[in-house]
Design a protein around this motif. Sequence first.
Motif, PDB file in Angstrom:
ATOM      1  N   CYS A 100     -20.646 -28.817  15.957  1.00 32.49           N
ATOM      2  CA  CYS A 100     -20.838 -30.051  15.741  1.00 32.49           C
ATOM      3  C   CYS A 100     -22.427 -30.453  15.439  1.00 32.49           C
ATOM      4  O   CYS A 100     -22.727 -31.363  14.559  1.00 32.49           O
ATOM      5  N   ALA A 101     -23.184 -29.799  16.211  1.00 30.82           N
ATOM      6  CA  ALA A 101     -24.424 -30.008  16.045  1.00 30.82           C
ATOM      7  C   ALA A 101     -25.045 -29.310  14.674  1.00 30.82           C
ATOM      8  O   ALA A 101     -25.748 -30.365  13.947  1.00 30.82           O
ATOM      9  N   VAL A 102     -24.551 -28.218  14.022  1.00 31.67           N
ATOM     10  CA  VAL A 102     -24.846 -27.852  12.835  1.00 31.67           C
ATOM     11  C   VAL A 102     -24.451 -28.853  11.873  1.00 31.67           C
ATOM     12  O   VAL A 102     -25.313 -29.245  10.920  1.00 31.67           O
ATOM     13  N   THR A 103     -23.271 -29.292  12.150  1.00 31.74           N
ATOM     14  CA  THR A 103     -22.759 -30.413  11.163  1.00 31.74           C
ATOM     15  C   THR A 103     -23.685 -31.635  10.837  1.00 31.74           C
ATOM     16  O   THR A 103     -23.851 -32.244   9.765  1.00 31.74           O
ATOM     17  N   VAL A 104     -23.946 -32.142  12.177  1.00 35.61           N
ATOM     18  CA  VAL A 104     -24.750 -33.447  11.989  1.00 35.61           C
ATOM     19  C   VAL A 104     -25.966 -33.244  11.347  1.00 35.61           C
ATOM     20  O   VAL A 104     -26.639 -34.055  10.721  1.00 35.61           O
ATOM     21  N   ILE A 105     -26.717 -32.011  11.776  1.00 35.77           N
ATOM     22  CA  ILE A 105     -28.222 -31.871  10.959  1.00 35.77           C
ATOM     23  C   ILE A 105     -27.969 -31.648   9.532  1.00 35.77           C
ATOM     24  O   ILE A 105     -28.652 -32.240   8.789  1.00 35.77           O
ATOM     25  N   VAL A 106     -26.854 -31.076   9.046  1.00 41.18           N
ATOM     26  CA  VAL A 106     -26.538 -30.961   7.309  1.00 41.18           C
ATOM     27  C   VAL A 106     -26.241 -32.439   7.035  1.00 41.18           C
ATOM     28  O   VAL A 106     -26.976 -32.658   6.047  1.00 41.18           O
ATOM     29  N   LEU A 107     -25.471 -33.394   7.920  1.00 46.17           N
ATOM     30  CA  LEU A 107     -25.212 -34.600   7.164  1.00 46.17           C
ATOM     31  C   LEU A 107     -26.465 -35.428   7.183  1.00 46.17           C
ATOM     32  O   LEU A 107     -26.673 -36.437   6.402  1.00 46.17           O
ATOM     33  N   VAL A 108     -27.141 -35.388   8.541  1.00 42.67           N
ATOM     34  CA  VAL A 108     -28.219 -36.270   8.426  1.00 42.67           C
ATOM     35  C   VAL A 108     -29.297 -35.931   7.342  1.00 42.67           C
ATOM     36  O   VAL A 108     -29.883 -36.843   6.709  1.00 42.67           O
ATOM     37  N   LEU A 109     -29.428 -34.730   6.896  1.00 48.18           N
ATOM     38  CA  LEU A 109     -30.486 -34.495   6.066  1.00 48.18           C
ATOM     39  C   LEU A 109     -30.046 -34.639   4.761  1.00 48.18           C
ATOM     40  O   LEU A 109     -30.821 -35.215   3.727  1.00 48.18           O
ATOM     41  N   LEU A 110     -28.774 -34.495   4.458  1.00 47.32           N
ATOM     42  CA  LEU A 110     -27.969 -34.988   3.133  1.00 47.32           C
ATOM     43  C   LEU A 110     -28.145 -36.486   3.091  1.00 47.32           C
ATOM     44  O   LEU A 110     -27.910 -37.034   1.763  1.00 47.32           O
ATOM     45  N   GLY A 111     -28.378 -37.235   4.103  1.00 48.40           N
ATOM     46  CA  GLY A 111     -28.379 -38.683   4.061  1.00 48.40           C
ATOM     47  C   GLY A 111     -29.398 -39.281   3.210  1.00 48.40           C
ATOM     48  O   GLY A 111     -29.606 -40.293   2.690  1.00 48.40           O
ATOM     49  N   ALA A 120     -16.582 -38.560  14.191  1.00 48.18           N
ATOM     50  CA  ALA A 120     -17.006 -37.019  14.413  1.00 48.18           C
ATOM     51  C   ALA A 120     -16.956 -36.642  15.744  1.00 48.18           C
ATOM     52  O   ALA A 120     -16.608 -35.364  16.181  1.00 48.18           O
ATOM     53  N   VAL A 121     -17.282 -37.649  16.497  1.00 43.35           N
ATOM     54  CA  VAL A 121     -17.271 -37.147  18.038  1.00 43.35           C
ATOM     55  C   VAL A 121     -15.775 -36.868  18.479  1.00 43.35           C
ATOM     56  O   VAL A 121     -15.215 -35.912  19.357  1.00 43.35           O
ATOM     57  N   GLY A 122     -14.802 -37.718  17.926  1.00 39.47           N
ATOM     58  CA  GLY A 122     -13.381 -37.588  18.166  1.00 39.47           C
ATOM     59  C   GLY A 122     -12.806 -36.282  17.624  1.00 39.47           C
ATOM     60  O   GLY A 122     -11.976 -35.953  18.179  1.00 39.47           O
ATOM     61  N   THR A 123     -13.300 -35.952  16.473  1.00 39.91           N
ATOM     62  CA  THR A 123     -12.651 -34.761  15.654  1.00 39.91           C
ATOM     63  C   THR A 123     -13.373 -33.345  15.738  1.00 39.91           C
ATOM     64  O   THR A 123     -12.768 -32.501  16.245  1.00 39.91           O
ATOM     65  N   LEU A 124     -14.664 -33.532  15.648  1.00 44.09           N
ATOM     66  CA  LEU A 124     -15.491 -32.391  15.769  1.00 44.09           C
ATOM     67  C   LEU A 124     -15.756 -31.965  17.281  1.00 44.09           C
ATOM     68  O   LEU A 124     -15.791 -30.759  17.638  1.00 44.09           O
ATOM     69  N   PHE A 125     -15.833 -32.994  18.268  1.00 47.70           N
ATOM     70  CA  PHE A 125     -16.093 -32.555  19.498  1.00 47.70           C
ATOM     71  C   PHE A 125     -15.337 -33.470  20.545  1.00 47.70           C
ATOM     72  O   PHE A 125     -15.460 -34.197  21.185  1.00 47.70           O
ATOM     73  N   PRO A 126     -13.698 -32.943  20.218  1.00 51.63           N
ATOM     74  CA  PRO A 126     -12.894 -33.946  21.224  1.00 51.63           C
ATOM     75  C   PRO A 126     -12.783 -33.210  22.851  1.00 51.63           C
ATOM     76  O   PRO A 126     -12.281 -32.512  22.989  1.00 51.63           O
ATOM     77  N   VAL A 127     -13.779 -33.996  23.580  1.00 56.74           N
ATOM     78  CA  VAL A 127     -13.675 -33.696  24.945  1.00 56.74           C
ATOM     79  C   VAL A 127     -13.282 -34.368  25.911  1.00 56.74           C
ATOM     80  O   VAL A 127     -12.929 -33.902  27.091  1.00 56.74           O
ATOM     81  N   GLY A 128     -12.384 -35.345  25.480  1.00 60.61           N
ATOM     82  CA  GLY A 128     -11.746 -36.512  26.610  1.00 60.61           C
ATOM     83  C   GLY A 128     -11.889 -37.831  25.995  1.00 60.61           C
ATOM     84  O   GLY A 128     -12.559 -38.289  25.564  1.00 60.61           O
ATOM     85  N   PHE A 129     -10.670 -38.490  26.203  1.00 61.48           N
ATOM     86  CA  PHE A 129     -10.570 -39.926  25.775  1.00 61.48           C
ATOM     87  C   PHE A 129     -11.630 -40.713  26.252  1.00 61.48           C
ATOM     88  O   PHE A 129     -12.286 -41.732  26.064  1.00 61.48           O
ATOM     89  N   MET A 130     -12.086 -40.636  27.628  1.00 66.19           N
ATOM     90  CA  MET A 130     -13.195 -41.442  28.386  1.00 66.19           C
ATOM     91  C   MET A 130     -14.560 -41.276  27.721  1.00 66.19           C
ATOM     92  O   MET A 130     -15.320 -42.153  27.690  1.00 66.19           O
ATOM     93  N   TYR A 131     -14.748 -39.677  27.371  1.00 64.07           N
ATOM     94  CA  TYR A 131     -15.935 -39.274  26.775  1.00 64.07           C
ATOM     95  C   TYR A 131     -16.279 -40.151  25.717  1.00 64.07           C
ATOM     96  O   TYR A 131     -17.108 -40.816  25.140  1.00 64.07           O
ATOM     97  N   THR A 132     -14.952 -40.184  24.763  1.00 61.78           N
ATOM     98  CA  THR A 132     -15.172 -40.743  23.350  1.00 61.78           C
ATOM     99  C   THR A 132     -15.183 -42.240  23.352  1.00 61.78           C
ATOM    100  O   THR A 132     -15.970 -42.922  22.818  1.00 61.78           O
ATOM    101  N   MET A 133     -14.475 -42.964  24.586  1.00 66.67           N
ATOM    102  CA  MET A 133     -14.733 -44.243  24.706  1.00 66.67           C
ATOM    103  C   MET A 133     -15.998 -44.789  24.911  1.00 66.67           C
ATOM    104  O   MET A 133     -16.590 -45.736  24.690  1.00 66.67           O
TER     105      MET A 133
END
Length: 439
Positions: free
Chosen positions: A20-31, A112-125
């Motif tokens: 997820c971190a690698v994906t976020v870095i790529v998306l942020v730079l492509l912004g 992205a948090v819910g799909t790339l890093f699904p750690v639990g519904f409380m975390y996502t909420m």
Amino acid sequence: MRGSYAKELAGFHLMQSRACAVTVIVLVLLGFVLDFAVYPEMMGRFAVARFITSIGVLAGLGVLYTGFGKRHVHAVTFVWLTFPQAMIAWMIHATQGEASLFYAGIILTIFAVGTLFPVGFMYTMAYGVLTLLAYWIACTTRPEGVTDHAQFLFHATIILFSVAASTVYTFYNERGRRQLFELKEELAEKNDELEHTNRSLAEIKGQMLQQEKMAALGTLSAGLLHEVNNPVNFCLMAIDVALEDPVAQGSPMLLECLDDARQGMQRVQYIVSDLKTFAYRKEHTGSDAFVLERAVDAAVRLVGHETKGIAIRREIAVATLVQGDEAAIVGVLINLLGNAALALRKGGTAAPEIVIGACDDGARLRVTVRDNGPGIEPEHLSRVFEPFFTTREVGQGLGLGLSICYSVIERHGGRLTAESMPGEWTRFTFDLPRAGGER
């Protein structure tokens, strides 16, 4: 299973957080492309923000490769995930507030948090609530404040919907992952059980093949015993004739030699008789009567090669006419005597002795086989009658002898038991029905 699931889940979350971190870095730079398309006049400032945000996320990624990061993967991930949200909130604040198109970036990070890093519904909420709060601050802290309340409410509602959808997805995703893990664990257990069953079947198959061989050997032995008996009888007749010859009568040494030969041939005759009794097995009807002492004598003779140098004493002071399968009982006695002899030899007993006893027990005869060997350890004593249990070295026994003996005595309405005093003695006891209820 809970511990192993938590361990596997921790490894999965660590891997997902790094991805997820690698994906976020790529998306942020492509912004940069979005900045050029929507707010070209602010590209410079946004480029700096994107670069700083990427450095922050990259630092978080580096921490995830340390021992601290591996132990606190959720906390570290939550921290670096706030970096792109803070960047987007600042961009919204610096551009058009509630009218800024960058609110779409906030929605993207929530999913992205819910799909790339699904750690639990409380975390996502929690992450969604934090994002919604960041959007509210970005819009309300502008110098002119919120100018289009309808658009602000619309965008906030869309963000809220995104939080709800991502939370629900995360909940069922985690539930499905747990079920998948449980199925995997159950499959592993079933595979272990199947492997154990296959091993047991292989052992049983080997036992059945061995029984077939023994049955064929018994049939062959029965015929050979009949053939052996004839020349033995001829030899005895010849010896008897020679003993009557005047030449033999006049030579004490020749008489002694002939008498020794006669005794030797009689011993062969006894062994042949015992083997025939043991080989000709028939179905036990419950009405067959035999003298136990005769079975004891046969068993002692048949294990004579195993009990050489071991004193065998009998303590039988009662009549021993019993009902049952004589050949099967001879087999039980052979097994018990053989085991006792092996224990005495392995234990190095100074004056090895086996005592065979019999006494009245109501309408039954109680039989004991006791040795003064090293005894049986308490943890082994309760398992001696289990099939395939053996303390012998690999290849020296299947561990079936005592279990078969147990079933033979059960078939006679009795019970085979084992007692032992480690370092002093071992005693096996079984009972047989008296013939005709004799007391």
